[in-house]
Design a protein around this motif. Sequence first.
Motif, PDB file in Angstrom:
ATOM      1  N   VAL A  74       0.841  -1.144   0.239  1.00  0.00           N
ATOM      2  CA  VAL A  74      -0.174  -0.020  -0.028  1.00  0.00           C
ATOM      3  C   VAL A  74       0.855   1.322  -0.049  1.00  0.00           C
ATOM      4  O   VAL A  74       1.714   1.387   0.735  1.00  0.00           O
ATOM      5  CB  VAL A  74      -0.981   0.034   1.197  1.00  0.00           C
ATOM      6  CG1 VAL A  74      -1.787   1.354   1.489  1.00  0.00           C
ATOM      7  CG2 VAL A  74      -1.858  -1.202   1.302  1.00  0.00           C
ATOM      8  N   ASN A  75       0.665   2.187  -0.993  1.00  0.00           N
ATOM      9  CA  ASN A  75       1.318   3.429  -1.017  1.00  0.00           C
ATOM     10  C   ASN A  75       0.222   4.203  -0.363  1.00  0.00           C
ATOM     11  O   ASN A  75      -0.734   4.731  -1.094  1.00  0.00           O
ATOM     12  CB  ASN A  75       1.799   3.929  -2.196  1.00  0.00           C
ATOM     13  CG  ASN A  75       2.482   5.259  -2.521  1.00  0.00           C
ATOM     14  OD1 ASN A  75       1.998   6.191  -1.822  1.00  0.00           O
ATOM     15  ND2 ASN A  75       3.720   5.008  -2.736  1.00  0.00           N
ATOM     16  N   ALA A  76       0.486   4.614   0.785  1.00  0.00           N
ATOM     17  CA  ALA A  76      -0.281   5.527   1.697  1.00  0.00           C
ATOM     18  C   ALA A  76      -0.413   7.004   1.268  1.00  0.00           C
ATOM     19  O   ALA A  76       0.681   7.497   0.856  1.00  0.00           O
ATOM     20  CB  ALA A  76      -0.308   5.380   3.061  1.00  0.00           C
ATOM     21  N   TRP A  79      11.056  -6.556  -3.005  1.00  0.00           N
ATOM     22  CA  TRP A  79       9.641  -7.288  -2.473  1.00  0.00           C
ATOM     23  C   TRP A  79       8.918  -7.376  -3.869  1.00  0.00           C
ATOM     24  O   TRP A  79       8.900  -6.619  -4.788  1.00  0.00           O
ATOM     25  CB  TRP A  79       9.005  -6.295  -1.653  1.00  0.00           C
ATOM     26  CG  TRP A  79       7.970  -6.818  -0.884  1.00  0.00           C
ATOM     27  CD1 TRP A  79       6.531  -7.016  -1.209  1.00  0.00           C
ATOM     28  CD2 TRP A  79       7.925  -7.326   0.494  1.00  0.00           C
ATOM     29  NE1 TRP A  79       5.677  -7.604  -0.305  1.00  0.00           N
ATOM     30  CE2 TRP A  79       6.660  -7.846   0.856  1.00  0.00           C
ATOM     31  CE3 TRP A  79       8.847  -7.758   1.365  1.00  0.00           C
ATOM     32  CZ2 TRP A  79       6.271  -8.387   1.936  1.00  0.00           C
ATOM     33  CZ3 TRP A  79       8.573  -8.270   2.607  1.00  0.00           C
ATOM     34  CH2 TRP A  79       7.480  -8.705   2.971  1.00  0.00           C
ATOM     35  N   THR A  80       8.363  -8.661  -3.888  1.00  0.00           N
ATOM     36  CA  THR A  80       7.566  -8.785  -5.334  1.00  0.00           C
ATOM     37  C   THR A  80       6.089  -8.414  -4.763  1.00  0.00           C
ATOM     38  O   THR A  80       5.472  -8.846  -4.014  1.00  0.00           O
ATOM     39  CB  THR A  80       7.665 -10.404  -5.549  1.00  0.00           C
ATOM     40  OG1 THR A  80       8.773 -10.856  -5.768  1.00  0.00           O
ATOM     41  CG2 THR A  80       6.747 -10.649  -6.438  1.00  0.00           C
ATOM     42  N   VAL A  81       5.648  -7.300  -6.007  1.00  0.00           N
ATOM     43  CA  VAL A  81       4.505  -7.050  -5.571  1.00  0.00           C
ATOM     44  C   VAL A  81       3.555  -7.051  -6.917  1.00  0.00           C
ATOM     45  O   VAL A  81       3.967  -6.766  -7.942  1.00  0.00           O
ATOM     46  CB  VAL A  81       4.435  -5.223  -5.524  1.00  0.00           C
ATOM     47  CG1 VAL A  81       2.988  -4.809  -5.291  1.00  0.00           C
ATOM     48  CG2 VAL A  81       4.986  -5.191  -4.141  1.00  0.00           C
ATOM     49  N   ASP A  82       2.390  -7.875  -6.845  1.00  0.00           N
ATOM     50  CA  ASP A  82       1.554  -8.155  -8.278  1.00  0.00           C
ATOM     51  C   ASP A  82       0.301  -7.166  -7.975  1.00  0.00           C
ATOM     52  O   ASP A  82      -0.174  -6.718  -9.060  1.00  0.00           O
ATOM     53  CB  ASP A  82       1.175  -9.581  -7.924  1.00  0.00           C
ATOM     54  CG  ASP A  82       0.244  -9.863  -9.261  1.00  0.00           C
ATOM     55  OD1 ASP A  82       0.851  -9.546 -10.395  1.00  0.00           O
ATOM     56  OD2 ASP A  82      -0.790 -10.331  -9.266  1.00  0.00           O
ATOM     57  N   ARG A  83      -0.081  -7.027  -6.627  1.00  0.00           N
ATOM     58  CA  ARG A  83      -1.332  -5.950  -6.525  1.00  0.00           C
ATOM     59  C   ARG A  83      -0.909  -4.931  -5.438  1.00  0.00           C
ATOM     60  O   ARG A  83      -0.566  -5.203  -4.265  1.00  0.00           O
ATOM     61  CB  ARG A  83      -2.275  -6.704  -5.987  1.00  0.00           C
ATOM     62  CG  ARG A  83      -2.772  -7.922  -6.983  1.00  0.00           C
ATOM     63  CD  ARG A  83      -4.147  -8.771  -6.467  1.00  0.00           C
ATOM     64  NE  ARG A  83      -4.506  -9.669  -7.456  1.00  0.00           N
ATOM     65  CZ  ARG A  83      -5.667 -10.676  -7.231  1.00  0.00           C
ATOM     66  NH1 ARG A  83      -6.143 -10.631  -5.926  1.00  0.00           N
ATOM     67  NH2 ARG A  83      -6.020 -11.569  -7.855  1.00  0.00           N
ATOM     68  N   ALA A  84      -0.972  -3.632  -5.803  1.00  0.00           N
ATOM     69  CA  ALA A  84      -0.726  -2.443  -4.923  1.00  0.00           C
ATOM     70  C   ALA A  84      -1.862  -1.581  -4.857  1.00  0.00           C
ATOM     71  O   ALA A  84      -2.752  -1.431  -5.970  1.00  0.00           O
ATOM     72  CB  ALA A  84       0.554  -1.861  -5.826  1.00  0.00           C
ATOM     73  N   LEU A  85      -1.838  -0.991  -3.893  1.00  0.00           N
ATOM     74  CA  LEU A  85      -2.963  -0.095  -3.616  1.00  0.00           C
ATOM     75  C   LEU A  85      -2.421   1.289  -3.316  1.00  0.00           C
ATOM     76  O   LEU A  85      -1.323   1.382  -2.703  1.00  0.00           O
ATOM     77  CB  LEU A  85      -3.882  -0.308  -2.359  1.00  0.00           C
ATOM     78  CG  LEU A  85      -5.023   0.433  -1.753  1.00  0.00           C
ATOM     79  CD1 LEU A  85      -6.125   0.439  -2.769  1.00  0.00           C
ATOM     80  CD2 LEU A  85      -5.314  -0.140  -0.447  1.00  0.00           C
ATOM     81  N   SER A  86      -2.936   2.506  -4.037  1.00  0.00           N
ATOM     82  CA  SER A  86      -2.414   3.918  -3.959  1.00  0.00           C
ATOM     83  C   SER A  86      -3.655   4.471  -3.451  1.00  0.00           C
ATOM     84  O   SER A  86      -4.516   4.503  -3.930  1.00  0.00           O
ATOM     85  CB  SER A  86      -1.904   4.466  -5.166  1.00  0.00           C
ATOM     86  OG  SER A  86      -1.157   5.616  -4.915  1.00  0.00           O
TER      87      SER A  86
END
Length: 679
Positions: free
Chosen positions: A280-282, A368-375
């Motif tokens: 999560v990019n907050a 870090w492996t990120v397939d699904r990110a939230l911004s």
Amino acid sequence: MIRPVPSRNVVITGRGAVSSLGADCRSLWESVSAGHCGIREITRFDTSQFSVSTGAQAVSEALVAAPVCTGVVTPLVSESLCLALAVRALREALREAGLWDEAAGVASRRNIAFVFGTGLGELTRPLALLTDDLATASGLDGIRLTVSTACSSSTAAIGLGLELLAMRSADIVVAGGADVLTPEVFAGFHALGVLTRTRCAPFSMPAGTTLGEGAGFFVLETETGARERAAVSLGMLAGYGLSCDAWHETSPDPKGGGIERAILAAAADAGIDPSSFDYVNAHGSGTQANDSAEWFGIRRALGAGADLVPVSSTKGALGHAQGAAGVLEAIVTLESMRQGLIPPTLNFALPRPNTPPDPVASIVPRAWTVDRALSVNSAFGGANAAIVITRTPTRRLEHPRRALLLSGIGAVDSIRFGQLEQTDWTAPFPIDELRRGDPSSRALIAAAVCALHDAAYRCTGERRNRTGLFVGQRRPSPASTGAFLDSIATNGLPQLSASAFARTVLNAAAGTCARLLSLRGPHTVVTTGAASGLTALILAAEHLVRRPALDAMLAGSVDERPLDSPLSDDIDDAAHCVVLCADHRDATAARVDVRLVGWGLAEPAATDRAIEVAFEMAGFDGVPPGTAQFETGEPAHGACASMIPLAAAVGALRAGACEHAVVSCTASGALSAALVLSR
């Protein structure tokens, strides 16, 4: 019957950025990778009268010649700065997407839609004119839509770009935003007491934010369209969500309810479980109120495993770029995913209570492996926005498009508002609240109350979370803007009125209306000149028809006569509002006789095309018998202009004067809009 639109994956094929970490995307990412911080002493204007002197000024040769200001930055200067930043970032995005003609100096393809988000404190010109200038400077001749929800503007713009693709209003959309650091904005945040004397340290001690600036854009298109023109997919924009805190002008809901609703809406739109996010990019502005409220919302939305998800904020590196913050953070998120990294939270020292347990507190990114990110981003007026970025396609759900009812309508002007003040309303708030505030807020609230009364729709209990508000508006309240400028003239920048400053954002009236009526669902403010009201209604309808978790959407428009406006000006204090509901009625509903069956948006001067799309959505082959046409007259300037023929159409349908009605409007330089109503 509304025909279903097949789901189409949307890919990102271009990026452009100007920020405090560099004049392009490459410089931005290299700086993030190296742990650089773009926060430094402000040189554009004098800060000696303030207790804070740091900011995150954009780095670009386009700004080298910018004047060093000793006082207030004029609107002309602030707009020229914003234009310089945005044009550079916009052209970079088009180049990466293979859509820029170097020889001609314009976009190489026609009919590219442009969605521009900004919270720019512009005080004299409507924001839609800045959007028009930007699009013209790069040869974009498609739909031009402006979104202004303060610090969540560019994130909301990206989401609405996704909506335009889903509506088939465009094949390619450029979406993002820009904002600049001016003495007025700096002084306003300083007066609110939220600026730190050091560097912004999200989730850490000491609390406080650092103002910045910048510009950023994504090029969005369908996966099929990108493949056909051999464009490279950089990642996927899988979904978005909007919400309103309905809590306070400048402070977030301390329980994070608005953030939670925006995240859940984005995850549902993407067709994924919110517990499946890898990162999560907050918003992470660094203030005590925002950071804790945001973490509460993230934790509730992501569920039991939230403590194990890395949650970082790039504002420690970029500063708070205001309306451009969301798109710049999304660009960093996308590139970090591509590199197998997570961006860090810079300047982290001592953790504050009620903040993420894993803020990626380091100088350089973490593998870090990120397939699904939230911004995620939040703003004044409680406007929240969230987008989902993935490396691989998600199974985005395409729910059956529900039939919609236009179940209530309300309209007020200065005379009608005076009458309302004398009425004994059974309203969900004291009538004194209706009398307070600036004319824009008062008129919009009154129109919304009238519409809810007409629809016999009570927004109570859980329904408050399932009812949203979209508003079309040309400019912030002239009365509040005047009060803000008067406070500067009387007391000087360091002692300006913080409350007046908070009301100079375009979404102030909508935020006040949502708070007093407890409208906590999807929320945004758009401007397209004369078509602003009809555009807000169409976007609200598209939002409601594809999201089964929603019960209703209010769509409104508001105008306020400028303080120095001549009496011959056709803009007056006025507001319109409608209530859209899913195709069912409460036992107490007074009217359910008007159905909204089709709508369309098209490029400027293409009203016939917008009407054709609206009839096609409604399932009609051509214009059916018994159809009356209602269109906005020319010239038309106010945001409410396109809602006047809508009110006439609803009246004709309710009276049985016609079986169907088509309402249309073309806003010069922005777009064409049309919708079809039936009995």
